[in-house]
Design a protein around this motif. Structure first.
Motif, short mmCIF file in Angstrom:
data_model
loop_
_atom_site.label_atom_id
_atom_site.label_comp_id
_atom_site.label_asym_id
_atom_site.label_seq_id
_atom_site.Cartn_x
_atom_site.Cartn_y
_atom_site.Cartn_z
N ASN A 1 0.82 -1.21 0.00
CA ASN A 1 0.00 0.00 0.00
C ASN A 1 0.86 1.27 0.00
O ASN A 1 2.08 1.23 0.17
CB ASN A 1 -0.96 0.00 1.19
N HIS A 2 0.20 2.41 -0.17
CA HIS A 2 0.93 3.68 -0.25
C HIS A 2 1.36 4.17 1.12
O HIS A 2 2.50 4.61 1.30
CB HIS A 2 0.05 4.74 -0.93
N GLU A 3 0.45 4.12 2.10
CA GLU A 3 0.70 4.76 3.40
C GLU A 3 1.99 4.28 4.04
O GLU A 3 2.73 5.05 4.62
CB GLU A 3 -0.49 4.51 4.34
N TYR A 4 2.25 2.99 3.97
CA TYR A 4 3.45 2.44 4.59
C TYR A 4 4.66 2.56 3.65
O TYR A 4 5.71 3.08 4.02
CB TYR A 4 3.20 0.97 4.94
N THR A 5 4.49 2.09 2.43
CA THR A 5 5.64 1.89 1.55
C THR A 5 6.24 3.18 1.05
O THR A 5 7.47 3.33 0.99
CB THR A 5 5.22 1.01 0.35
N ALA A 6 5.39 4.15 0.67
CA ALA A 6 5.92 5.39 0.10
C ALA A 6 6.73 6.18 1.12
O ALA A 6 7.60 6.97 0.74
CB ALA A 6 4.78 6.25 -0.44
N ASN A 7 6.46 5.99 2.40
CA ASN A 7 7.28 6.64 3.42
C ASN A 7 8.74 6.19 3.33
O ASN A 7 9.66 6.99 3.46
CB ASN A 7 6.76 6.31 4.82
N ILE A 8 8.93 4.90 3.11
CA ILE A 8 10.26 4.30 3.23
C ILE A 8 10.98 4.25 1.88
O ILE A 8 12.19 4.45 1.81
CB ILE A 8 10.16 2.89 3.84
N LEU A 9 10.22 3.99 0.81
CA LEU A 9 10.83 3.82 -0.51
C LEU A 9 10.41 4.89 -1.51
O LEU A 9 10.74 4.78 -2.69
CB LEU A 9 10.47 2.43 -1.07
N ASN A 10 9.69 5.92 -1.07
CA ASN A 10 9.10 6.90 -1.98
C ASN A 10 8.12 6.16 -2.89
O ASN A 10 7.45 5.24 -2.43
CB ASN A 10 10.19 7.67 -2.72
N THR A 11 7.98 6.51 -4.15
CA THR A 11 7.05 5.79 -5.03
C THR A 11 7.83 5.07 -6.12
O THR A 11 8.95 5.48 -6.48
CB THR A 11 6.03 6.74 -5.67
N PRO A 12 7.28 4.00 -6.68
CA PRO A 12 8.02 3.25 -7.71
C PRO A 12 8.39 4.08 -8.92
O PRO A 12 9.44 3.86 -9.54
CB PRO A 12 7.05 2.13 -8.08
N GLU A 13 7.52 5.03 -9.30
CA GLU A 13 7.81 5.87 -10.47
C GLU A 13 8.97 6.81 -10.20
O GLU A 13 9.82 7.03 -11.06
CB GLU A 13 6.56 6.67 -10.85
N LEU A 14 9.01 7.36 -8.99
CA LEU A 14 10.04 8.34 -8.65
C LEU A 14 11.35 7.68 -8.24
O LEU A 14 12.44 8.19 -8.53
CB LEU A 14 9.53 9.23 -7.51
N ASP A 15 11.28 6.55 -7.56
CA ASP A 15 12.47 5.94 -6.98
C ASP A 15 12.53 4.44 -7.31
O ASP A 15 12.52 3.59 -6.42
CB ASP A 15 12.44 6.14 -5.45
N PRO A 16 12.61 4.10 -8.59
CA PRO A 16 12.59 2.68 -8.95
C PRO A 16 13.75 1.88 -8.38
O PRO A 16 13.62 0.68 -8.10
CB PRO A 16 12.63 2.71 -10.49
N HIS A 17 14.90 2.54 -8.19
CA HIS A 17 16.06 1.82 -7.64
C HIS A 17 15.78 1.31 -6.24
O HIS A 17 16.15 0.17 -5.90
CB HIS A 17 17.28 2.75 -7.62
N ALA A 18 15.11 2.12 -5.42
CA ALA A 18 14.81 1.70 -4.05
C ALA A 18 13.94 0.45 -4.04
O ALA A 18 14.13 -0.46 -3.22
CB ALA A 18 14.12 2.83 -3.29
N TYR A 19 12.97 0.38 -4.94
CA TYR A 19 12.11 -0.79 -5.02
C TYR A 19 12.86 -2.00 -5.57
O TYR A 19 12.65 -3.14 -5.12
CB TYR A 19 10.88 -0.49 -5.88
N ALA A 20 13.74 -1.77 -6.50
CA ALA A 20 14.49 -2.87 -7.11
C ALA A 20 15.37 -3.59 -6.09
O ALA A 20 15.43 -4.82 -6.07
CB ALA A 20 15.34 -2.36 -8.27
N ILE A 21 16.05 -2.81 -5.22
CA ILE A 21 16.97 -3.45 -4.28
C ILE A 21 16.27 -3.90 -3.01
O ILE A 21 16.88 -4.58 -2.18
CB ILE A 21 18.14 -2.51 -3.92
#
Length: 806
Positions: free
Chosen positions: A704-724
């Motif tokens: 979800n957005h509320e938890y994940t975007a705090n820590i990893l930003n959003t997939p569109e803006l910060d794809p590297h954070a989601y990848a690793i």
């Protein structure tokens, strides 16, 4: 999800006596059975309106129903209330400034109590739920809300009336005429006369309504482009703050889950929640309604300090450059930073801390807590009623994310001094600030302060803190004018408290490693407590449970100490033994405490593992609660990396200090613990002999957005954070046995998360991976059969691949 244990501490004297003789060997059928055999936790205590009794709830054996109890704190006599007695019970009460009246909500209706004689009046009797009773500043009225509508009950007349009528539509009287309508009025005198008559009637109605408080108020026409999110009425009845969002907001596509075992016999689909990055949360705006002058004003956020900054500028620049290089100009344009960052109002329903709107008791001042939607800033702003503008009082900035906790705030009794919690030093501390002055810290140090309660006389703050040690929580108090932070309770496992109406006593919820929450009462200034409940059952307390030791694991990465609970046998002379590392869920939670753990079944399972020859370590890895902001923020943009370093340090500590065979260490956990189990096996192959991942997140893009975007930003803006940070991207490294277990109707971490990873393993031709799905379980399992099956498989996994030397 937080708690733990220290060997040899005096806190264990609070436990029921444990039998000295060893009990029968533990078995999974018993420890995973319906926990009613253990006892019940005392829940939701509160004082009666007159302060003479304490109410609390207990779950009924064999049923999810909660029964209401009432206990006399002077004698300890407790009684379960039958339905007739429940109908006459108090609810948690609020009081007028003279302490003549109390008000509370019972079964969704509002009641008024005269304290001198106990006379009780039912103010509402409706099919909808009323809430949030508060007395007017002059004690002449009782205000309450139904949905987003506010009402005022006149105590002398016994009449309720709406304080405002909100219309989310355009004012029909302000409708602009077109050329044809204008021409009609010019041509026909009869039409002009009819219009004049209608206008005169409306003007007369407005004048009569203004002069006669017995009439319903005239509506506020707020336009058809917005809807209400929240409303809060000033105690003096003059102002109404309305929080709105755009009516056109669409949250995005909702993924579905399927119920396969249903009453109807047909598979049925259920909508869940939006994936992170698929439409940001709706921006919110503020309207201030002057109920006396019948005007409304927009409270702009443009003047908040830092509101026009872009804290994600560096990441944005890098991602935009990569998109443009790949020829994705449209996607790059979509990432353009806003001129003014959108905000939301922190609310108790969404945020878990304090609520986002606070009126002073006399209604003369208003404070609002706002967050940037990117969650890098939190502001506390007051309202200038003359200029109808926000005035920033405190800005909290975090390069990672503002905490979900520690957002409580309010007013001192002088009605012009704010109090609030802030992590600005790296630890949650309590501050006071006059509107026109500088902030002053009432507490300071490397410990966390939470749940502040201001005494009725305004002289003291009572709060929960782990000042003595990260794992030890008690009630402390500090003068609101500043002074010594003094310890009030001595439990070390204090889980909640409520101050009596006269401020003289505390109702305290406390627990221990093998004791669910129990209720006690003691003097508010400190002293000997009276224990009021003992709801644990002898079948559980008679067992010789292992007291887990709180240990300090040194970090090999320069971050100091990692606190953990160790479960092991009294005999430490074995030459070589297997071990299991348990990983708690939620990420930001604390499991190493002196309280009863959220994971009480797992604690019993750990006892059984020790009985079978294992030792067990349960760690508060980085990201856990209780250790300050830097510990929490360590995982920003790299979930699963610092935590894995800590878990590997835990393994090394076991090998060095407890004769553990490094080739025979298993790992397991649920939710975030399941995610970490997958990260451990996939990013550190060969380190763990086997792992069990329960309801794990395998791809953070699906959360979800509320938890994940705090820590990893959003997939569109910060794809590297989601990848690793997503295990599915390391699936090719699976080399050790992995058991995945997931509820099919989990609406938190969707089962699709595990199924996608399972398919990835299939396509990679991996071996020794299994998945067990539970058709009738959500994220937190509730059926004993499922609990048993889940842990039978974990037990067999460890016995096969960890206990036995391969």
């Amino acid at each position: 999800m937080r708690r733990l244990l220290l060997a040899g501490l005096a806190a264990f004297t609070a436990l029921p006596a444990l039998a000295a003789a060893p009990a029968a060997p533990l078995d999974l059928e018993t420890i995973m059975a319906n926990p009613d055999w253990i006892g019940q936790a005392v829940e939701s205590p509160y004082w009666s309106a007159d302060g003479q009794s304490i109410y609390y709830q207990l779950k009924r054996d064999g049923s999810p129903v909660r029964d209401l109890y009432r206990v006399d704190p002077a004698t300890g006599r407790s009684e379960k209330l039958d339905p007739a007695a429940v109908a006459g019970a108090d609810g948690p009460s609020v009081y007028d400034r003279t302490h003549r009246y109390a008000a509370f909500v019972r079964h969704g209706d509002v009641f008024l109590r005269t304290l001198a004689d106990g006379r009780t009046v039912q103010v509402t009797q409706t099919v909808e739920d009323e809430s949030a009773p508060q007395f007017s500043a002059d004690s002449r009225a009782l205000q309450y809300r139904a949905g987003d509508d506010w009402y005022s009950y006149d105590l002398s007349r016994g009449v309720s009336a709406p304080v405002a009528v909100l219309k989310f539509a355009d004012d029909p009287d302000q409708k602009k005429t077109d050329a044809l309508e204008d021409e009609q009025l010019e041509l026909f005198s009869t039409l002009r006369q009819l219009k004049a008559d209608k206008d005169a009637e409306k003007a007369n109605a407005r004048a009569l309504a203004t002069a006669d408080p017995g009439r319903a108020p005239q509506p506020f026409w707020l336009g058809d482009k917005i809807v209400a999110v929240d409303t809060e009425l000033s105690p003096d009845g003059r102002w109404l703050l309305v929080v709105t969002r755009p009516k056109s907001y669409e949250p995005g596509r909702l993924p579905k889950l399927t119920h396969y075992v249903t009453d109807s016999g047909y598979a049925e689909d259920e909508d869940t929640r939006v994936y992170v990055g698929h439409n940001a949360p709706a921006a919110q705006s503020l309207l201030l309604l002057d109920l006396r002058e019948h005007r409304h004003y927009t409270l702009s956020t443009d003047s908040l300090p830092g509101i026009k900054d872009d804290p994600l500028a560096a990441i944005r620049t890098q991602t935009v450059a990569a998109l443009k290089k790949a020829g994705k100009d449209d996607e790059a344009e979509a990432l353009k930073a806003p001129d003014v960052r959108p905000v939301r109002i922190v609310s108790s329903a969404e945020d878990g801390g304090g609520g986002g709107i606070a009126w002073s008791a006399d209604g003369s001042n208003l404070a609002i807590q706002l967050r940037a939607i990117d969650n890098k800033d939190r502001w506390i702003a007051s309202v200038d009623f003359t200029r109808h503008a926000l005035v920033s009082q405190q800005r909290l900035h975090d390069e990672a994310w503002i905490n979900w906790n520690f957002n409580d705030f309010g007013w001192l009794r002088d009605n012009r001094t704010l109090w609030y919690l802030s992590e600005e030093t790296g630890w949650s501390q309590l501050y006071v600030k006059p509107l026109d002055g500088k902030a002053k810290a009432l507490t300071s140090g490397k410990f966390e302060v939470s749940h502040p309660q201001l005494s009725g006389d305004g002289q003291w703050f009572y709060l929960r803190t782990n000042r003595v040690a990260p794992y030890s929580y008690d009630v402390y108090r500090v003068p609101s004018a500043g002074g010594e932070l003094a310890r009030v309770t001595q439990y070390q496992g204090m889980d909640g408290f409520a101050l009596s109406p006269d401020g003289s006593r505390l109702a305290v919820l406390h627990s221990a490693p093998y004791m669910f929450d129990q209720l006690a009462v003691q003097p508010a200034a400190g002293g000997t407590p009276r224990e009021l409940t003992n709801t644990m059952k002898s079948a559980f307390t008679a067992h010789d449970w292992i007291a887990p030791k709180i240990v300090q694991v040194p970090s090999s990465h320069g971050v100091g100490t990692i606190y953990a609970k160790f479960y092991g046998p009294a005999d430490e002379n074995a030459a070589s033994r297997p071990a299991v590392i348990f990983v708690h869920g939620a990420g930001y939670t604390q499991n190493v405490t002196l309280s009863s753990p959220y994971y009480f079944r797992e604690q019993m399972f750990h006892n059984m593992l020790v009985q079978k020859g294992y030792v067990v370590l349960d760690m508060d890895y980085r990201a856990s609660e209780g250790y300050g902001r830097a510990w929490r923020d360590a995982i920003y943009r790299q979930m699963g990396h610092p935590e894995l370093e800590d878990l590997l340090d835990g393994k090394a500590w076991l090998v060095k200090h407890h004769h553990v065979d490094p080739k025979r260490v298993g790992i397991y956990g649920g939710s975030y613990g399941g995610f970490m189990t997958e990260m451990a096996l996939l990013r550190a192959p060969g380190e763990f002999a086997a792992g069990a991942a329960l309801r794990p997140v395998s791809d953070w893009r699906l959360y979800n957005h509320e938890y994940t975007a705090n820590i990893l930003n959003t997939p569109e803006l910060d794809p590297h954070a989601y990848a690793i940070s997503s295990p599915i991207n390391f699936a090719d490294q699976l080399a050790d046995p992995l058991l995945i277990e997931h509820g099919l109707i989990d609406d938190n971490v969707l089962a699709a998360d595990s199924i996608r990873l399972y398919q990835r393993f299939i396509e990679l031709h991996k071996k020794n991976f299994w998945m067990s799905l539970y058709p009738m379980e959500r994220h937190g399992f509730v059926h004993a059969d499922s609990w048993y099956d889940e842990y039978r498989r974990i037990d067999e996994l460890f016995d096969t691949y960890v206990k036995q030397q391969h």
